[in-house]
Scaffold this motif. Sequence first.
Motif, short mmCIF file in Angstrom:
data_model
loop_
_atom_site.label_atom_id
_atom_site.label_comp_id
_atom_site.label_asym_id
_atom_site.label_seq_id
_atom_site.Cartn_x
_atom_site.Cartn_y
_atom_site.Cartn_z
N MET A 87 8.00 6.82 -4.94
CA MET A 87 8.85 5.86 -5.64
C MET A 87 10.11 5.56 -4.84
SD MET A 87 10.55 5.95 -9.45
CE MET A 87 9.17 5.08 -10.21
N ARG A 88 10.76 6.58 -4.30
CA ARG A 88 11.97 6.35 -3.53
C ARG A 88 11.69 5.55 -2.26
NH1 ARG A 88 14.29 12.46 -4.88
NH2 ARG A 88 15.00 11.88 -6.97
N ALA A 89 10.55 5.83 -1.63
CA ALA A 89 10.17 5.07 -0.43
C ALA A 89 9.97 3.60 -0.77
CB ALA A 89 8.89 5.66 0.17
N SER A 90 9.28 3.34 -1.88
CA SER A 90 9.01 1.95 -2.28
C SER A 90 10.30 1.21 -2.64
CB SER A 90 8.05 1.95 -3.48
OG SER A 90 7.85 0.65 -3.97
N LEU A 91 11.18 1.87 -3.39
CA LEU A 91 12.43 1.24 -3.79
C LEU A 91 13.31 0.94 -2.58
CD1 LEU A 91 13.34 3.30 -6.99
CD2 LEU A 91 12.53 0.94 -6.90
N LEU A 92 13.35 1.87 -1.62
CA LEU A 92 14.16 1.66 -0.42
C LEU A 92 13.61 0.49 0.39
CD1 LEU A 92 16.49 2.63 1.41
CD2 LEU A 92 14.83 4.10 2.56
N ALA A 93 12.29 0.43 0.56
CA ALA A 93 11.68 -0.66 1.33
C ALA A 93 11.95 -2.01 0.67
CB ALA A 93 10.18 -0.42 1.46
N LYS A 94 11.84 -2.07 -0.66
CA LYS A 94 12.08 -3.33 -1.37
C LYS A 94 13.54 -3.75 -1.27
CE LYS A 94 8.33 -2.86 -4.73
NZ LYS A 94 7.98 -2.62 -6.16
N GLU A 95 14.44 -2.80 -1.40
CA GLU A 95 15.87 -3.11 -1.31
C GLU A 95 16.21 -3.61 0.09
OE1 GLU A 95 19.66 -3.69 -2.73
OE2 GLU A 95 17.90 -3.07 -3.90
N LEU A 96 15.66 -2.99 1.11
CA LEU A 96 15.91 -3.44 2.48
C LEU A 96 15.29 -4.81 2.73
CD1 LEU A 96 15.43 -0.10 4.44
CD2 LEU A 96 17.53 -1.47 4.33
N GLU A 97 14.11 -5.04 2.17
CA GLU A 97 13.47 -6.35 2.34
C GLU A 97 14.34 -7.46 1.74
OE1 GLU A 97 9.23 -8.60 1.25
OE2 GLU A 97 9.58 -6.52 0.66
N SER A 98 14.98 -7.16 0.59
CA SER A 98 15.86 -8.16 -0.03
C SER A 98 17.08 -8.44 0.82
CB SER A 98 16.29 -7.68 -1.42
OG SER A 98 17.21 -6.60 -1.33
N ARG A 99 17.41 -7.51 1.73
CA ARG A 99 18.54 -7.68 2.64
C ARG A 99 18.07 -8.11 4.04
NH1 ARG A 99 22.60 -2.60 1.16
NH2 ARG A 99 22.11 -2.51 -1.07
N GLU A 100 16.77 -8.47 4.12
CA GLU A 100 16.14 -8.90 5.38
C GLU A 100 16.24 -7.81 6.45
OE1 GLU A 100 17.91 -12.65 6.40
OE2 GLU A 100 16.76 -13.72 4.85
N LYS A 101 16.00 -6.58 6.01
CA LYS A 101 15.97 -5.43 6.90
C LYS A 101 14.61 -4.75 6.79
CE LYS A 101 20.43 -5.54 8.07
NZ LYS A 101 20.89 -5.74 9.46
N PHE A 102 14.25 -3.97 7.80
CA PHE A 102 12.97 -3.26 7.82
C PHE A 102 13.20 -1.77 7.61
CE2 PHE A 102 9.53 -1.03 10.14
CZ PHE A 102 8.45 -1.49 9.40
N CYS A 103 12.26 -1.13 6.92
CA CYS A 103 12.35 0.31 6.69
C CYS A 103 11.28 1.03 7.51
CB CYS A 103 12.15 0.63 5.20
SG CYS A 103 12.28 2.38 4.81
#
Length: 392
Positions: free
Chosen positions: A123-139
């Motif tokens: 869950m934490r991995a998914s939330l971090l990836a989505k939050e970074l995607e919204s900021r146009e960043k890659f995880c």
Amino acid sequence: MLIESSRAYGRGLLSGVAQYAQERAHWRMDYQERELQSGLPAWLSQWEGDGILARIEDDAMARGLLELGVPVVDLRRIGRGQWIPAVHTDENRVVRLVLEHFSERGFQHFGFCGFPGVDYSDMRASLLAKELESREKFCEQYAPPAAAAHTWTVEFEQDGMHSEDHLAQWLQRLPKPIGIMACNDIRGQQVLNACRRAGIAVPEQVAVIGVDNDEVLCGLSDPPLSSVAPDTRAIGYQAASLLDRLMRGEHTRQKDFYTEPLGIVTRRSTDTLVIPHAGAARALSFLRRHYHEPITLKNLAADLQVTLRSIQDVFKAHVGRSLHEELDRLRIVRAKELLQDSALKLGAVAAACGFANQRQFRRTFLRETRQTPQQYRRELKALLRLNPSRSV
């Protein structure tokens, strides 16, 4: 109460439950020492009680508790027993705190290291990836050499300890500098161990932050691990309050009750700034490596093979502090850790932080904190007596 006492998180929950029971309820509580992977105790089938507070590890445990026919409140839920009301940490807020922490320090690259297959980690991995995607960043996400078929969280953690060489290889390939969120403090410690194996500078090249703020584990890490501090005492208190209402016959359609984390406890694993100027970055790295030694700025200039005059202005421009100010700050940060976590005498603390003598230590500490070391330690002990779960 089916809550583990083997970890700081569980002990914090138990403190919150105890506080509620002392203030609001007259309960007789049945409890025995537990570990996170402990299943349902054999005596529970013969138990005659009115309600259960539990850290539910799997669906089988959830079903077994419901068969008892009494109200149950879960204090763990990520993806288990969705039909049982649960009180837990707001994971979205955890992820945002981590990103804010790294972004404030200038990081542009981000990664996640967890235990794939473990619910809270995924869950934490998914939330971090989505939050970074919204900021146009890659995880960047770590994938272990092989996914093991485990049931318990502890088994995944033990596997992680034995695959640090593989983890070190992944860390070497990452773009740097990078900020890495670990799914919990145990994984954070493993990332730091792998960095040491690979010769990767922490926090200059890789900064690491965990979750749970287990103070003993974070302090045993090298360097000490920054971590998100959940408000476990509040979670335990709120869960006890909810169970009390359910046992009195109240009904609730709401199944999830979220508690804000307390914040991030910053330790040396993230105490850095990303500096684009190579000379200033090298100077900062030198100070971080040697601050605990009785160095002077002449030692820095000789090591970097530059003149002090050439580096002082660019350092101040990029770091926001002079070389002297940064050296004093690093020493005082370490002194605070030792004053809190050890019984060392002040002379020993001064020596361990690189001060020439106790007089210089006292003078610098007073200037930086407006307290003497004695006053700081005395006030700290008083605070901890009033609230033993407090992080300072």
